[in-house]
Motif scaffolding. Sequence first.
Motif, mmCIF file in Angstrom:
data_model
loop_
_atom_site.group_PDB
_atom_site.id
_atom_site.type_symbol
_atom_site.label_atom_id
_atom_site.label_comp_id
_atom_site.label_asym_id
_atom_site.label_seq_id
_atom_site.Cartn_x
_atom_site.Cartn_y
_atom_site.Cartn_z
ATOM 1 N N LYS A 83 0.843 -1.193 0.000
ATOM 2 C CA LYS A 83 0.000 0.000 0.000
ATOM 3 C C LYS A 83 0.883 1.249 0.000
ATOM 4 O O LYS A 83 1.478 1.600 1.025
ATOM 5 C CB LYS A 83 -0.905 -0.011 1.232
ATOM 6 C CG LYS A 83 -1.863 -1.201 1.269
ATOM 7 C CD LYS A 83 -2.724 -1.195 2.524
ATOM 8 C CE LYS A 83 -3.664 -2.389 2.534
ATOM 9 N NZ LYS A 83 -4.517 -2.424 3.757
ATOM 10 N N PRO A 84 1.023 1.919 -1.142
ATOM 11 C CA PRO A 84 1.902 3.094 -1.249
ATOM 12 C C PRO A 84 1.617 4.163 -0.203
ATOM 13 O O PRO A 84 2.536 4.852 0.247
ATOM 14 C CB PRO A 84 1.609 3.612 -2.666
ATOM 15 C CG PRO A 84 1.115 2.413 -3.411
ATOM 16 C CD PRO A 84 0.335 1.620 -2.405
ATOM 17 N N GLU A 85 0.353 4.306 0.202
ATOM 18 C CA GLU A 85 0.012 5.342 1.175
ATOM 19 C C GLU A 85 0.600 5.058 2.563
ATOM 20 O O GLU A 85 0.651 5.938 3.421
ATOM 21 C CB GLU A 85 -1.511 5.494 1.283
ATOM 22 C CG GLU A 85 -2.262 4.296 1.849
ATOM 23 C CD GLU A 85 -2.647 3.259 0.797
ATOM 24 O OE1 GLU A 85 -3.521 2.421 1.098
ATOM 25 O OE2 GLU A 85 -2.077 3.292 -0.309
ATOM 26 N N LEU A 86 1.073 3.816 2.768
ATOM 27 C CA LEU A 86 1.680 3.448 4.055
ATOM 28 C C LEU A 86 3.211 3.424 3.994
ATOM 29 O O LEU A 86 3.864 2.910 4.897
ATOM 30 C CB LEU A 86 1.171 2.071 4.505
ATOM 31 C CG LEU A 86 -0.323 1.960 4.828
ATOM 32 C CD1 LEU A 86 -0.670 0.536 5.265
ATOM 33 C CD2 LEU A 86 -0.715 2.958 5.916
ATOM 34 N N ASP A 144 5.558 5.657 4.461
ATOM 35 C CA ASP A 144 6.258 6.250 5.613
ATOM 36 C C ASP A 144 6.194 5.329 6.826
ATOM 37 O O ASP A 144 7.166 5.211 7.590
ATOM 38 C CB ASP A 144 5.642 7.612 5.960
ATOM 39 C CG ASP A 144 5.982 8.681 4.937
ATOM 40 O OD1 ASP A 144 6.925 8.457 4.151
ATOM 41 O OD2 ASP A 144 5.302 9.726 4.918
#
Length: 260
Positions: A227-230, A232
């Motif tokens: 999941k790119p949004e995770l 960080d």
Amino acid sequence: MEETKGQSNAAARTISILEILSVHKKINLENLSKESHLPKATLLRFLTTLTTLGYVHRDGNDLYSLTLKLFSVGSRCLQHIDLLEAARPEAETLSNNLGETVHMGIMEDSQAVYILKVESSHTIRMYSRVGKTIPLYCTAIGKVLLSGLTQEQQETYMEKTPLIPFTPQTLDRKGLEKELKAASLKGWAWDAQEHEQGITCIAGRITDYTGKTVAALSVSWPQFRFKPELLDNYCGKIKESCRHISSFLGTDELQLDPAQ
């Protein structure tokens, strides 16, 4: 079969010679021949090879002794044992937290080799094993290890190593150089399907008490679970594990680069 048998005999004789030399400060050819039960001519061939490789020293009086090279090899092995001891619990915790496969790798010549693997709990898993070698230029672990080298060493590596594409995403030299600079600053690197189509990996660096990069710890995702949004969050957890392992190896956590 005969060649294999001959190679086995040669290996056994080499080890026997090294073991005998290890209990003598210095020894001449005649006494070494008696203790090893090898003819002088045969023994001399082995000693010449070992001397050329830097494991044995022959002085002006034709006395033979071990050099410190064998000790150096053994010391590196002990470092890896310490590294595994420090890394395994952290790798297991990281795998549990993120639910994915965790690897640790070190540099061997111009490749990286896995020395630790913690398997994902998912049914669909990574095909890999401890001892497997992987390229440096298109893997997350490899990029972290390369970023720990000097610029001159990096350039030498890239001049000698053809950057053969494994997938359409494999970087060219310009792209790799840019990522290595970023990895050096951030303390992590990633492989966005550059080595295996459908697999994304993120790796962080592990340092020893001198600040030298000695290993890299990575997490691998099948692309459909990444999941790119995770990103960080992923990087934060990986770097935290790397900091703990590095601390065990003598790196002062208070002096670690905040970017890591």
